[in-house]
Design an enzyme around this catalytic site. Structure first.
Site, PDB file in Angstrom:
ATOM      1  N   LYS A 266       8.535-114.438 -18.376  1.00 32.87           N
ATOM      2  CA  LYS A 266       9.169-114.318 -19.694  1.00 32.87           C
ATOM      3  C   LYS A 266      10.029-113.064 -19.676  1.00 32.87           C
ATOM      4  O   LYS A 266       9.543-111.967 -19.411  1.00 32.87           O
ATOM      5  CB  LYS A 266       8.104-114.220 -20.791  1.00 32.87           C
ATOM      6  CG  LYS A 266       8.687-113.918 -22.193  1.00 32.87           C
ATOM      7  CD  LYS A 266       7.620-113.990 -23.289  1.00 32.87           C
ATOM      8  CE  LYS A 266       8.172-113.501 -24.637  1.00 32.87           C
ATOM      9  NZ  LYS A 266       7.157-113.533 -25.709  1.00 32.87           N
ATOM     10  N   ASP A 271      11.937-108.175 -28.470  1.00 30.98           N
ATOM     11  CA  ASP A 271      11.461-109.208 -29.391  1.00 30.98           C
ATOM     12  C   ASP A 271      11.271-108.607 -30.783  1.00 30.98           C
ATOM     13  O   ASP A 271      10.225-108.067 -31.108  1.00 30.98           O
ATOM     14  CB  ASP A 271      10.140-109.799 -28.869  1.00 30.98           C
ATOM     15  CG  ASP A 271       9.625-110.915 -29.773  1.00 30.98           C
ATOM     16  OD1 ASP A 271      10.376-111.365 -30.672  1.00 30.98           O
ATOM     17  OD2 ASP A 271       8.462-111.345 -29.558  1.00 30.98           O
ATOM     18  N   LYS A 278       9.302-109.114 -37.201  1.00 31.97           N
ATOM     19  CA  LYS A 278       8.014-108.450 -37.024  1.00 31.97           C
ATOM     20  C   LYS A 278       7.921-107.234 -37.947  1.00 31.97           C
ATOM     21  O   LYS A 278       8.923-106.565 -38.173  1.00 31.97           O
ATOM     22  CB  LYS A 278       7.876-107.946 -35.578  1.00 31.97           C
ATOM     23  CG  LYS A 278       7.544-109.000 -34.552  1.00 31.97           C
ATOM     24  CD  LYS A 278       7.392-108.358 -33.186  1.00 31.97           C
ATOM     25  CE  LYS A 278       7.174-109.400 -32.101  1.00 31.97           C
ATOM     26  NZ  LYS A 278       5.913-110.141 -32.231  1.00 31.97           N
ATOM     27  N   ASP A 289       8.616-107.026 -23.773  1.00 29.35           N
ATOM     28  CA  ASP A 289       8.492-108.482 -23.801  1.00 29.35           C
ATOM     29  C   ASP A 289       9.183-109.166 -22.607  1.00 29.35           C
ATOM     30  O   ASP A 289       9.223-110.382 -22.540  1.00 29.35           O
ATOM     31  CB  ASP A 289       9.028-109.029 -25.135  1.00 29.35           C
ATOM     32  CG  ASP A 289       8.224-110.215 -25.631  1.00 29.35           C
ATOM     33  OD1 ASP A 289       7.080-110.402 -25.177  1.00 29.35           O
ATOM     34  OD2 ASP A 289       8.770-110.980 -26.468  1.00 29.35           O
ATOM     35  N   ASP A 348       9.496-116.035 -34.144  1.00 32.54           N
ATOM     36  CA  ASP A 348       8.798-115.035 -33.325  1.00 32.54           C
ATOM     37  C   ASP A 348       7.983-115.690 -32.200  1.00 32.54           C
ATOM     38  O   ASP A 348       7.540-115.007 -31.292  1.00 32.54           O
ATOM     39  CB  ASP A 348       7.893-114.182 -34.223  1.00 32.54           C
ATOM     40  CG  ASP A 348       7.446-112.894 -33.546  1.00 32.54           C
ATOM     41  OD1 ASP A 348       8.021-112.554 -32.480  1.00 32.54           O
ATOM     42  OD2 ASP A 348       6.535-112.234 -34.066  1.00 32.54           O
ATOM     43  N   GLU A 350       9.037-117.160 -29.750  1.00 28.69           N
ATOM     44  CA  GLU A 350      10.247-117.443 -28.962  1.00 28.69           C
ATOM     45  C   GLU A 350       9.979-117.544 -27.465  1.00 28.69           C
ATOM     46  O   GLU A 350      10.716-118.198 -26.748  1.00 28.69           O
ATOM     47  CB  GLU A 350      11.298-116.343 -29.225  1.00 28.69           C
ATOM     48  CG  GLU A 350      11.165-115.072 -28.365  1.00 28.69           C
ATOM     49  CD  GLU A 350       9.851-114.309 -28.562  1.00 28.69           C
ATOM     50  OE1 GLU A 350       9.215-114.519 -29.607  1.00 28.69           O
ATOM     51  OE2 GLU A 350       9.477-113.534 -27.668  1.00 28.69           O
ATOM     52  N   ARG A 352       7.691-119.074 -25.739  1.00 29.19           N
ATOM     53  CA  ARG A 352       7.445-120.433 -25.266  1.00 29.19           C
ATOM     54  C   ARG A 352       8.726-121.261 -25.238  1.00 29.19           C
ATOM     55  O   ARG A 352       8.845-122.204 -24.456  1.00 29.19           O
ATOM     56  CB  ARG A 352       6.353-121.091 -26.125  1.00 29.19           C
ATOM     57  CG  ARG A 352       6.691-121.195 -27.597  1.00 29.19           C
ATOM     58  CD  ARG A 352       5.461-121.428 -28.462  1.00 29.19           C
ATOM     59  NE  ARG A 352       4.680-120.191 -28.670  1.00 29.19           N
ATOM     60  CZ  ARG A 352       3.545-120.133 -29.336  1.00 29.19           C
ATOM     61  NH1 ARG A 352       3.042-121.233 -29.867  1.00 29.19           N
ATOM     62  NH2 ARG A 352       2.909-118.987 -29.479  1.00 29.19           N
TER      63      ARG A 352
END
Ligand code: BES
Ligand code: ZN
Ligand code: ZN
Length: 498
Positions: A266, A271, A278, A289, A348, A350, A352
């Site tokens: 990833k 993020d 967030k 991230d 959020d 994101e 996946r």
């Protein structure tokens, strides 16, 4: 500082400092300690008694030798109970010992191989673990802060047997590569997101390919991804001013490859959560991230040197998740590279969405094994805490192989289930799937989501590294606050075992 190995008598070797290990509750001193103590006419034992030294893991005492020994000082480090010493203990003890003396004005350290006389651990593995402990404990992210240097020029690992010295030499070389990969990943993750944009992750991949003839890299830009139908990656990238990339690295071993392994990371460089923004507290560490991609890059930067027999592919989407007038919205539907549609209920979730396309792309290579690493869910941290990776796999052997590699590397990992009955939580009224599950079991529904994009006949493991990738406090003597490079050493150990 150079780390070397050689055959010799520890007590004789000239140096500024000798490091020797001592077990807790040992009935008698080890042979080395006995010799040293005799040469010091019992001073060592006296100091141990006076300072209440019990040999507990990480306890140290220091004594001057006043010319009665090759080395000017001796540092004894506790190794804990003899039947409990593991390679992780060796890393710990090596790190503690080195940190205890790193500020001294000395140049040359001599050390024994910790716990070699125990016979449970071999010279090669002990030497590797010592290199990892020493070097990783000395890591600091230096670009934005001046690095305090030490005067130590050489660490010489000395052992009486020539065979052990040769094995230690191999272990040192291996340790140096494991450290190099780990440090590479730590640096990438520690770099602020302003300087680690998607294009900077691409540059890191290109640099590795440039320096290693056996590594190639292909990069797909937005236009290419539109043609490929990577709707997940493109959707997440919409809100950012930085363009997204899909990166494909490949390492080919010399001769025929025994296996083909695909590593997917990833690579979300920041993020913010996107429009499902967030809260500030949760956003603070979100430059981390891209740690999954960083672990893949860390492994790739030393693959040629370590020369595993497997062909290895490294794939990651480099993308930033930001809110803006162009950002993807809750309720939007995106289409993955395999044409499955996904209703985005939370922008959020994101990771996946970028991983589904990366996984579909990776399977075009027809890998024998598929492994992804991702800082995927806060829920995994709730389940396993900050120090452990959650592993979910559709193949028991692969799960076991990775758990074994993780244990040998000192990277904690625990298996979580791919519970079929929870798949219904991902059902959408308007698309094939939705990108969030229910209130509970968030790490599991994230794993199940990814499984929807994996061919059931391909052995696949998902490593959720949300906790261990980034330490918010010191974890142990060689893993301090900040990026940890977690995953690199497990991957390398696994690849070398093939
Ligand atoms: N990058 C985060 C997960 C994360 C959290 C990584 C803490 C490292 C430390 C991920 O993209 C995320 O935000 N996940 C959400 C999913 C939820 C919206 C279903 C989460 O875990 O809250
Ligand atoms: Zn997120
Ligand atoms: Zn994320």
């Amino acid at each position: 500082m150079n780390i070397t190995a050689r055959k010799g008598e520890l007590a004789q070797i000239q140096g500024d400092l000798l490091i020797v290990g001592a077990f807790e509750q040992a009935k008698q001193l080890s042979l080395t300690l006995e010799t040293v103590n005799a040469m010091l006419r019992g001073t060592l034992e006296a100091v141990m008694r006076e300072e209440n030294f019990k040999g507990k893991m990480g306890q140290t005492i220091l004594s001057r030798t006043d010319g009665s020994l090759g080395a000017k000082r001796v540092l004894v480090v506790g190794l804990g109970k003899s039947d409990e010493l593991t390679l992780e203990g060796v890393r710990e003890a090596a790190a503690v010992a080195f940190q205890a003396v790193r500020s001294f004005r000395i140049r040359h350290i001599v050390s024994e191989l910790f716990g070699l006389d125990q016979e449970a651990l071999g010279a090669r593995d002990i030497a590797q673990a010592m290199v990892e402990g020493v070097r990783l404990s000395d890591y600091s992210y230096g670009k934005y802060k001046k690095h305090k240097s030490h005067t130590i020029k050489q660490l010489e690992i000395v052992t009486p047997s020539g065979r052990d010295a040769n094995a230690a030499h191999k272990g040192i070389e291996r340790g140096e590569q494991f450290v190099k990969g780990t440090v590479f990943a730590r640096d990438l993750v520690n770099t602020p997101a302003s300087h680690m944009r998607p294009e900077d992750l691409v540059a890191a991949a290109r640099d590795i390919a440039k320096a290693n003839a056996r590594v190639r890299v292909r990069v797909f830009d937005r236009e290419r991804m539109e043609r490929m139908g990577a709707g997940g990656i493109l959707g997440v990238a919409q809100g950012s001013d930085y363009p997204p990339y899909l990166v494909h690295m490949a390492y080919k071993p010399e001769g025929r490859a025994k296996k083909k392994v695909a590593l997917v990371g990833k690579g979300v460089t920041f993020d913010s959560g996107g429009l499902s923004l967030k809260p500030a507290d949760y956003m603070m560490t979100m430059k981390n991230d891209m740690a999954g991609a960083a672990s893949v890059l860390g492994a790739f930067c030393v693959l040629q040197e370590l020369a595993p027999k497997a062909e290895v592919h490294g794939i990651f989407a480099a993308v930033e998740n930001m809110p803006s007038g162009k950002a993807y919205r809750p309720g939007d539907i995106v289409t993955a590279m395999n044409k499955k549609t996904v209703e985005v209920l939370n922008t959020d979730a994101e990771g996946r969405l970028t991983l589904m396309d990366s996984l579909v792309y990776a399977q075009k290579e027809k890998p024998d094994v598929l492994i992804d690493l991702a800082t995927l869910t806060g829920a995994c941290m709730v389940a396993l805490g900050e120090e452990m990776t959650g592993i979910m796999a559709n193949d028991a052997k692969l799960a076991n192989d990775l758990l074994t590699a993780a244990a040998a590397s000192g990277e904690k990992m625990w298996e979580l289930p791919l519970e079929k009955n929870y798949k219904k939580l991902l059902k959408s009224n308007v698309a094939d799937l939705q990108n969030i599950g229910g209130k509970y079991g968030g790490a599991l529904t994230a794993g199940l989501f990814l499984q929807e994009f994996v061919d059931p006949n391909t052995p696949w493991a998902h490593l959720d590294i949300a906790g261990p990738a980034f330490a918010e406090r010191d974890i142990n003597s060689y893993t301090k606050k900040g990026a940890t490079g977690h995953g690199v050493r497990t991957l390398l150990t696994y690849l070398e075992s093939l």
